[in-house]
Design an enzyme around this catalytic site. Structure first.
Site, PDB file in Angstrom:
ATOM      1  N   LYS A  53      73.959  20.045  17.231  1.00 30.56           N
ATOM      2  CA  LYS A  53      74.568  21.376  16.551  1.00 30.56           C
ATOM      3  C   LYS A  53      74.891  21.957  17.455  1.00 30.56           C
ATOM      4  O   LYS A  53      74.269  21.224  19.154  1.00 30.56           O
ATOM      5  CB  LYS A  53      73.409  22.410  15.752  1.00 30.56           C
ATOM      6  N   ARG A 104      71.883  16.321   1.631  1.00 30.77           N
ATOM      7  CA  ARG A 104      72.824  15.483   0.888  1.00 30.77           C
ATOM      8  C   ARG A 104      72.489  14.418   0.849  1.00 30.77           C
ATOM      9  O   ARG A 104      72.393  13.202  -0.061  1.00 30.77           O
ATOM     10  CB  ARG A 104      74.224  15.241   0.805  1.00 30.77           C
TER      11      ARG A 104
END
Length: 500
Positions: A282, A356
């Site tokens: 990130k 996920r």
């Protein structure tokens, strides 16, 4: 802070402060009128001077009350009387709490709970909302402050919520009991969320689960270590922890207070205690906020605690899939393919779509272990959710209409809202992969939807819902900190399930 419910006239209260409402155009509430008459027109004179005109959220303290038993009066603006709805009521209660947090007295009588709220004729709801609003304002995170930091000392120790009739006392007391349990759960979730990643690790969360079982013996805890998860084939979950020195944990908390043959409701929380993005790292700006990536897990802890405190007659399982997502030589890479516990294969196109991966194996574990009535997973899953809904509502996906409605209605009732989103098969093609059964991301379009569609591939045989809480789990900027959401929504959902 002690919350009580009583019924009595405002002018007869021997307390440090009496809280009453004023509507726009300088219209006093009936409780303010009673105080005005007893004080010889003091409130009216203040309004005529222009110190209080009733705008929503405006506050004014009155002192020097020689003709009254109370030490001071807090006037709270409630806006236009005909527009005094749930939102306005909560805002007025928050404004009152902020001023009471500064007050010098030890007790106060709160009369906003006697006001008529548009669309609501429910003492239990009004008292619960006022108590929750007060708890929200009074919360302080001080766990990591140094020895020289002066701990906040609040003089106000007792707040009495007033109800119109003695017959309103039982529902008011129920509202207090529910608010206390939800408030404790929210505070627990905030504490976990606000802790830094060097303290709140997967092992720390496992320890917190053990401590919860000690505090509340009705909650039983077990923790699956990486070797056990490897034997189960939970390769997607373990792929996320591969780049971290901290071992992943699958934390299972069971609260059983219904007959053994009653199918449980299962809550699954994403517990990424720090998310760097992995190899798909990130940007540095605001990366510190990625300690909040375990707020889904924190909400599971908080909800389990609230349900046990309320002694709800249900069977409830809380499962936290916890890991760090960090880059090193062992970390998963874009292009890697993993085989999930379900046997489906996933091509990793972006290692920052890790939530996920930990959730999909956990959903398979839930299906095989518990045969549940309902499953709700809670995750700070996608930035796309924030773009779609901002910070006002969580995104709600479900393959079961009844479950979807129940979660939506619970959120509306408690003021912790979720908005239904599509789960159409049309979106599944975005996850197509040339090399595996499907990919872990589906491109920029509808990112929150395709993330939910990914999870649905592991929940087709479950009555399942997914809450993407990326926009509501924490605040940024000057008020940075975990919100404790959606503990309120989830606990209200469980309370409603008992009521039928």
């Amino acid at each position: 802070m002690e919350f009580l419910v009583k019924s009595g006239s405002p002018e007869k209260q021997r307390v440090g402060c009496v809280v009453v409402g004023i509507f726009e155009r300088r219209k006093p509430s009936p409780q303010a009128q009673a105080l005005d008459a007893a004080s010889g027109g003091l409130i009216g004179s203040v309004m005529r001077r222009g110190d209080m005109d009733g705008k929503l959220g405006q506050t004014t303290f009155l002192h020097g009350l020689d003709d009254l038993f109370c030490d001071r009066i807090l006037l709270v603006g409630c806006g236009r009387e005909r527009d005094f709805d749930e939102r306005a009521y909560r805002k007025a209660c928050v404004a009152a709490a902020r001023e009471l947090d500064k007050v010098g007295g030890v007790d106060a009588a709160h009369y906003l709970t006697e006001l008529n709220v548009k669309g609501r004729d429910d003492v239990r709801w009004q008292v619960k909302q006022a108590a929750l609003a007060t708890r929200e304002v009074f919360y302080r995170f001080e766990a990591c402050k140094g020895q020289d930091y002066k701990k906040y000392t609040r003089k106000l120790s007792r707040l009495v919520f007033q109800v119109p009739r003695r017959s309103d006392l039982p529902p008011g007391e129920t509202g207090i009991r529910e608010a206390d349990a939800i408030g404790h759960g929210v505070d627990f979730a905030k504490e976990l969320g606000n802790l830094p990643g060097n303290i709140c690790t997967p092992s720390y969360l496992a320890d917190q689960a053990a401590e919860l079982s000690k505090r509340l013996p009705a909650v039983k805890t077990k923790v699956l270590e990486e070797d056990e998860m490897r034997k189960l084939g939970m390769n997607a979950l373990l792929a996320v922890s591969a780049g971290s020195e901290q071992p992943a944990k699958l934390i299972v908390m069971e609260y059983n207070n219904a007959p053994a043959n009653t199918k449980p409701t299962v809550l699954v929380g994403k517990g990424i205690t720090f998310d760097s993005g992995g190899i798909s790292i990130k940007p540095a700006a605001t990366m510190d906020e990625m300690k909040f990536d375990m707020c889904g897990a924190a909400s599971v802890f908080g909800t389990l605690q609230a349900a046990a405190e309320l002694e709800l007659p249900i069977n409830l399982v809380g499962i936290v899939a916890s890991s760090e997502n960090l880059p090193d030589g062992k970390a998963i890479k874009p292009g890697d393919i993993v085989t999930t516990m379900s046997g489906q294969t996933v091509e990793i196109l972006n290692t920052d779509a890790e939530g996920r991966l930990v959730l999909c194996d956990t959903l398979t574990y839930v299906e095989r272990t518990y045969k549940p009535e309902y499953v709700v997973d809670i995750a700070t899953l996608t930035g796309a959710c924030v773009i779609a809904l901002g910070s006002h509502a969580a995104a709600l996906y479900s393959n079961n209409n009844r479950l979807r409605r129940s979660l939506r209605d619970a959120g509306n009732a408690i003021g912790d809202r979720a908005w239904p989103m599509p789960l159409w098969e049309d979106y599944q093609s975005q996850l197509d992969s040339n090399f595996a059964d499907f990919a872990n991301v589906g491109g920029r379009e509808a990112g929150s939807v395709t993330a939910a569609c990914f999870l649905h591939r592991f929940a087709r045989d479950l009555r399942w819902a997914h809450l993407d809480i990326a926009g509501v789990a924490w605040n940024s900027g000057k008020q940075k900190g975990a919100t404790g959401r959606p503990v309120g929504l989830l606990t209200q959902f469980l309370i409603d399930s008992v009521a039928g």
